[in-house]
Design an enzyme around this catalytic site. Structure first.
Site, PDB file in Angstrom:
ATOM      1  N   GLU A   1       0.725  -1.185  -0.157  1.00 35.42           N
ATOM      2  CA  GLU A   1       0.061  -0.034  -0.102  1.00 35.42           C
ATOM      3  C   GLU A   1       0.987   1.218   0.186  1.00 35.42           C
ATOM      4  OE1 GLU A   1      -3.521  -0.262   2.355  1.00 35.42           O
ATOM      5  OE2 GLU A   1      -3.933   1.818   2.016  1.00 35.42           O
ATOM      6  N   ARG A   2       0.750   2.130  -1.116  1.00 38.83           N
ATOM      7  CA  ARG A   2       1.398   3.435  -1.278  1.00 38.83           C
ATOM      8  C   ARG A   2       2.965   3.143  -1.245  1.00 38.83           C
ATOM      9  NH1 ARG A   2      -3.161   5.631  -2.511  1.00 38.83           N
ATOM     10  NH2 ARG A   2      -4.652   5.539  -0.539  1.00 38.83           N
TER      11      ARG A   2
ATOM     12  N   LYS B   1      -4.339  -0.286  13.758  1.00 35.69           N
ATOM     13  CA  LYS B   1      -4.808   0.538  13.161  1.00 35.69           C
ATOM     14  C   LYS B   1      -6.375   0.127  13.521  1.00 35.69           C
ATOM     15  CE  LYS B   1      -6.263   2.516   8.633  1.00 35.69           C
ATOM     16  NZ  LYS B   1      -5.899   2.618   7.180  1.00 35.69           N
TER      17      LYS B   1
ATOM     18  N   GLU C   1     -10.758   4.559   9.046  1.00 33.61           N
ATOM     19  CA  GLU C   1     -11.038   4.121   7.482  1.00 33.61           C
ATOM     20  C   GLU C   1     -11.478   2.689   7.280  1.00 33.61           C
ATOM     21  OE1 GLU C   1      -7.173   4.870   5.691  1.00 33.61           O
ATOM     22  OE2 GLU C   1      -7.730   6.914   5.610  1.00 33.61           O
TER      23      GLU C   1
ATOM     24  N   ARG D   1      -2.356   3.408  17.032  1.00 33.54           N
ATOM     25  CA  ARG D   1      -2.418   4.647  16.048  1.00 33.54           C
ATOM     26  C   ARG D   1      -3.540   5.668  16.331  1.00 33.54           C
ATOM     27  NH1 ARG D   1      -2.780   3.722  10.196  1.00 33.54           N
ATOM     28  NH2 ARG D   1      -1.110   4.930   9.901  1.00 33.54           N
TER      29      ARG D   1
ATOM     30  N   LYS E   1       0.404  10.603  13.392  1.00 35.52           N
ATOM     31  CA  LYS E   1       1.142  11.298  12.124  1.00 35.52           C
ATOM     32  C   LYS E   1       1.700  12.678  12.507  1.00 35.52           C
ATOM     33  CE  LYS E   1      -1.297   8.497   8.646  1.00 35.52           C
ATOM     34  NZ  LYS E   1      -2.037   8.049   7.534  1.00 35.52           N
TER      35      LYS E   1
ATOM     36  N   ASP F   1      -3.097  14.158   6.883  1.00 33.69           N
ATOM     37  CA  ASP F   1      -2.582  12.943   6.217  1.00 33.69           C
ATOM     38  C   ASP F   1      -1.413  13.033   5.650  1.00 33.69           C
ATOM     39  OD1 ASP F   1      -2.030  10.183   5.737  1.00 33.69           O
ATOM     40  OD2 ASP F   1      -3.816  10.200   4.213  1.00 33.69           O
TER      41      ASP F   1
ATOM     42  N   GLU G   1       3.599   9.189  -0.719  1.00 34.83           N
ATOM     43  CA  GLU G   1       2.206   9.055  -1.122  1.00 34.83           C
ATOM     44  C   GLU G   1       1.611  10.292  -1.784  1.00 34.83           C
ATOM     45  OE1 GLU G   1      -0.410   7.564   1.844  1.00 34.83           O
ATOM     46  OE2 GLU G   1      -2.257   8.402   0.629  1.00 34.83           O
TER      47      GLU G   1
ATOM     48  N   HIS H   1      -4.557  18.489   0.362  1.00 40.44           N
ATOM     49  CA  HIS H   1      -5.321  17.366  -0.270  1.00 40.44           C
ATOM     50  C   HIS H   1      -6.162  17.778  -1.510  1.00 40.44           C
ATOM     51  CE1 HIS H   1      -6.907  13.353   0.484  1.00 40.44           C
ATOM     52  NE2 HIS H   1      -6.563  13.414   1.504  1.00 40.44           N
TER      53      HIS H   1
HETATM   54  C1  GCV Z   1      -2.524   2.184   5.325  1.00 41.07           C
HETATM   55  C2  GCV Z   1      -3.975   7.189   4.250  1.00 41.07           C
HETATM   56  C3  GCV Z   1      -3.256   6.255   3.200  1.00 41.07           C
HETATM   57  C4  GCV Z   1      -3.884   4.834   3.137  1.00 41.07           C
HETATM   58  C5  GCV Z   1      -3.134   4.645   4.617  1.00 41.07           C
HETATM   59  C6  GCV Z   1      -3.900   5.321   5.791  1.00 41.07           C
HETATM   60  C7  GCV Z   1      -3.304   5.090   6.977  1.00 41.07           C
HETATM   61  O1  GCV Z   1      -5.374   7.360   4.050  1.00 41.07           O
HETATM   62  O2  GCV Z   1      -4.004   6.821   1.800  1.00 41.07           O
HETATM   63  O3  GCV Z   1      -3.291   4.167   2.187  1.00 41.07           O
HETATM   64  O4  GCV Z   1      -3.539   3.209   5.043  1.00 41.07           O
HETATM   65  O5  GCV Z   1      -3.508   6.767   5.379  1.00 41.07           O
HETATM   66  O6  GCV Z   1      -2.333   5.619   7.361  1.00 41.07           O
HETATM   67  O7  GCV Z   1      -3.593   4.065   7.750  1.00 41.07           O
END
Ligand code: GCV
Length: 672
Positions: free
Chosen positions: A121-122, A240, A244, A277, A312, A317, A345, A473
């Protein structure tokens, strides 16, 4: 005449002979390219373990003409040898050298967002470097990775994606992870895993994931026992949850603290930790930037000792520029950990040159004022994690300059007070081999300095051509290209939610009159951000919604200033291209050509960003472009609702000229 000709020829010959000859290299050594090998450095010194030194610390010194490296442990010794190797390359290892260091943080981790099907992912450097689907683990690559991490002092790796697959905790995967851990241990690196909250349900058919349910608690205790039997020094879990679409304790009416503490209890007997997180947000909230504080501040002091909240760097983000997350200045009785994103990303993937040393320096040195002036973000956190940019590519990162971010992350994790400039200098000297026949001073002046200049200016260039003055964004779905027009779908995933452009102006009002986000910061920051007169201009539209004719400190209108920033971003990248053209005689042809192509793409993408954003915002501002900027290359009518063609892994496609291959909007595409 003959004498004159022969003198001239000799002159030409000398000039030709003194031309530097670039050394062929392909970037697979990364920043360990220059200087003596680790083994040679180790063999040339006297080493000793000194329990009086900090566990991961070292001391390099000369005594009676002998160079010593003492350390508190084997890991410390390794760091010391790498520090000496680096000092040699930098010309700082002369007689009398005396260097004593220890890491600022105990926890210095990379987070790999690698999936069990080998996608990342990314990830923009190929498939997962762990090769989950292969018959066996890639032993050689893991050793190489271990060396690179150890050389910058990283000591932990979370192997799998935070959007975790529960199968990572089945017997087969635990055995595989144990094999990886066995290798990483040799480099002082602990292994960690991300877990999926619903694992007990999926793997063992439990009816619930309620953290207060005794059966669920016992399941995690048993799972921890199973993992620790295979990996006695297993580091712990990264989680996590309720984020999301991921499940979490809130689904059972429990809190983040209930969930984290349950896992903490399971790993505590073995010395394990839980990194929980704070990346949480709900689509219904009027301001996504407020939500981490809203959810976590009420829980301050309720987390177990072996829980650490991973936050973060910014409240949204990993945008090209964000203020630091206000949570860093708010939690007082809870351990906190930084989460940076090494993978790019939102900064052009592995296509754009964007050195994050400056991004992270800005964040780590920011003052939260939590305990009075001087409460920098760096001091508020007790650990640090970076979302890795590694993959199966032979150079790990997809492109030589992307490696600089892994290096910078590692160096700052070791010592968050290092300057971005020093790190850039170190990386360039260690990564690019000096051409044969070139003197050190000439190499420094003609190559190191200009490349350092590119690195240091690069992140601001991306901010300029993607989203200047606090805009954020503005991305399309893949997070590569611009889509300021997007307003359909989940609101907090659309650019329109963030820029709020209309005929009156642009920007997100986070003042006291708006979302109140400024109140999540400590004074004097609340007032500084709230007041237009003091709000830093590079965060202006993050905190304020302003009319197009608002006057900036330059005396120009906001609209003109926005256009000028986009234009400046393009011109800066054009400057990088020109500089790089001039550096061809000093760099391996392979590395030179790779970077040249990337910069060509970056310059074209910068224009695409400018055309899309300025063209779109112009439909609201109704104003002409200022006279001194480059005219738009593509009119907005030909860009709006369009995105870039990507391959099956989401990598954007460009044509021979380096221009993005722009797709027709779905509804306009001809049926196949
Ligand atoms: C791993 C953002 C990214 C997602 C990522 C998420 C996160 O939304 O686009 O790809 O998922 O952050 O940090 O959990």
């Amino acid at each position: 005449m003959r004498k004159f000709l022969s003198l001239a020829l000799t002159g030409l010959l000398i000039a030709a002979c003194s031309q530097p000859v670039p050394v062929a290299q392909d970037g697979t050594d990364l920043w360990l390219a220059a200087g003596r090998s680790y083994e040679d450095v180790l063999a040339s010194v006297t080493t000793g373990i000194d329990p009086a030194l900090p566990a991961e610390g070292f001391h390099i010194y000369d005594a009676s003409g002998v160079r010593h490296v003492d350390a508190g442990s084997e890991a410390g010794l390794r760091y010391g040898i790498y520090a000496l190797q680096r000092a040699e390359v930098l010309g700082q290892a002369g007689p009398g050298m005396d260097l004593q260091e220890k890491p600022f943080y105990d926890l210095r981790l990379l987070n790999h967002w690698d999936n069990l099907d080998d996608t990342v992912e990314r990830g923009y450097a190929g498939m997962s470097m762990w090769e989950w689907t292969a018959a066996d683990i890639p032993v050689e690559r893991i050793h190489h990775y271990g060396k690179l991490c150890a050389s910058v002092g990283l000591n932990g790796a979370v192997l799998n994606n935070v959007n975790a697959n529960p199968l990572v905790l089945d017997a087969e995967h635990i055995a595989r992870v144990a094999k990886i851990a066995d290798i990483l241990r040799g480099y002082g690196i602990k292994t960690y895993l991300s877990i999926k909250w619903t694992s007990p349900i999926t793997l063992s058919g439990l009816k619930s994931g309620d953290p207060l349910d005794p059966k669920v608690r016992q399941w995690w205790k048993d799972k921890a026992a199973e993992i620790y039997a295979a990996i006695p020094d297993f580091g712990g879990f990264l989680v996590k949850a309720n984020s999301e679409g991921q499940a979490g304790p809130q689904d059972y009416g429990r809190t983040h603290a209930d969930g984290a503490n349950m896992l903490a209890e399971a790993v505590a007997p073995y010395g394990g930790i839980v990194m929980w997180r704070a990346f949480v947000y709900a689509p219904t909230s009027p301001d996504r930037a407020n939500q981490a504080v809203e959810e976590f501040l009420p829980l301050d002091g309720q987390f177990a000792d072996n829980v650490i909240i991973q936050i973060k760097n910014g409240p949204v983000d990993f945008q090209p520029r964000e203020p630091f997350s206000p949570l860093f200045g708010k939690l007082k009785n809870t351990k906190m950990m930084m989460e940076f994103q090494v993978t790019q990303e939102y900064l052009g993937f592995s296509n754009h040159l964007a050195f994050h040393g400056t991004t992270w320096e800005e964040c780590l040195q920011a003052d939260t004022y939590r305990d009075g002036p001087g409460s920098t973000v760096a001091k508020m956190v007790t650990g640090i994690a970076g979302v890795a940019n590694t993959g199966q590519d032979s150079n790990f990162c997809g492109y030589v300059f992307a490696q600089a971010n892994w290096y910078a992350y590692g160096r700052l994790a070791w010592n968050p007070t290092l300057s971005a400039e020093q790190i850039a200098d170190e990386w360039v000297r260690q990564t690019f081999l000096k051409p044969e026949g070139m003197k050190d001073a000439a190499f420094a002046k003609k190559f190191v300095e200009p490349v350092k200049g590119i690195l240091m200016a690069s992140r601001e260039a991306v901010v300029d051509y993607e989203m200047p003055l606090g805009l954020h964004h503005l991305f399309g779905g893949t997070h590569y290209g611009p889509a300021p027009w997007e307003r359909l779908g989940r609101p907090d995933w659309t650019p329109a939610y963030y820029h709020k452009a209309d005929s009156a102006g642009i920007g997100f009002d986070r003042t006291r009159a708006g979302s109140g986000n400024v109140d999540q910061y400590n004074e004097p920051l609340t007032s500084t951000y709230n007041d237009l007169a003091t709000c830093p201009e590079n965060l202006l539209l993050w905190f304020h919604h302003l009319p197009w004719d608002y006057k900036l400190s330059s005396g120009r209108d906001l609209w003109d200033e926005i256009c000028l920033h986009y234009d400046r971003g393009i011109q800066t990248v054009e400057g990088f291209r020109k500089t790089w053209q001039g550096l061809q005689p000093y760099v391996s042809p392979a590395l030179w050509a790779e970077t040249d192509r990337k910069l060509t793409i970056q310059a074209s993408d910068a224009r695409w960003w400018r055309d899309a954003c300025v063209g779109y915002f112009q439909t609201f501002s109704g104003r002409p472009l200022p006279a001194d900027v480059e005219p738009l290359r593509t009119p907005i009518d030909s860009l709006i609702y369009r995105s870039i063609q990507s391959d099956r892994l989401g990598m954007p496609q460009h044509d021979e000229a380096g221009d993005p291959i722009i797709l027709m909007p779905r509804r306009f595409r001809r049926p196949q």
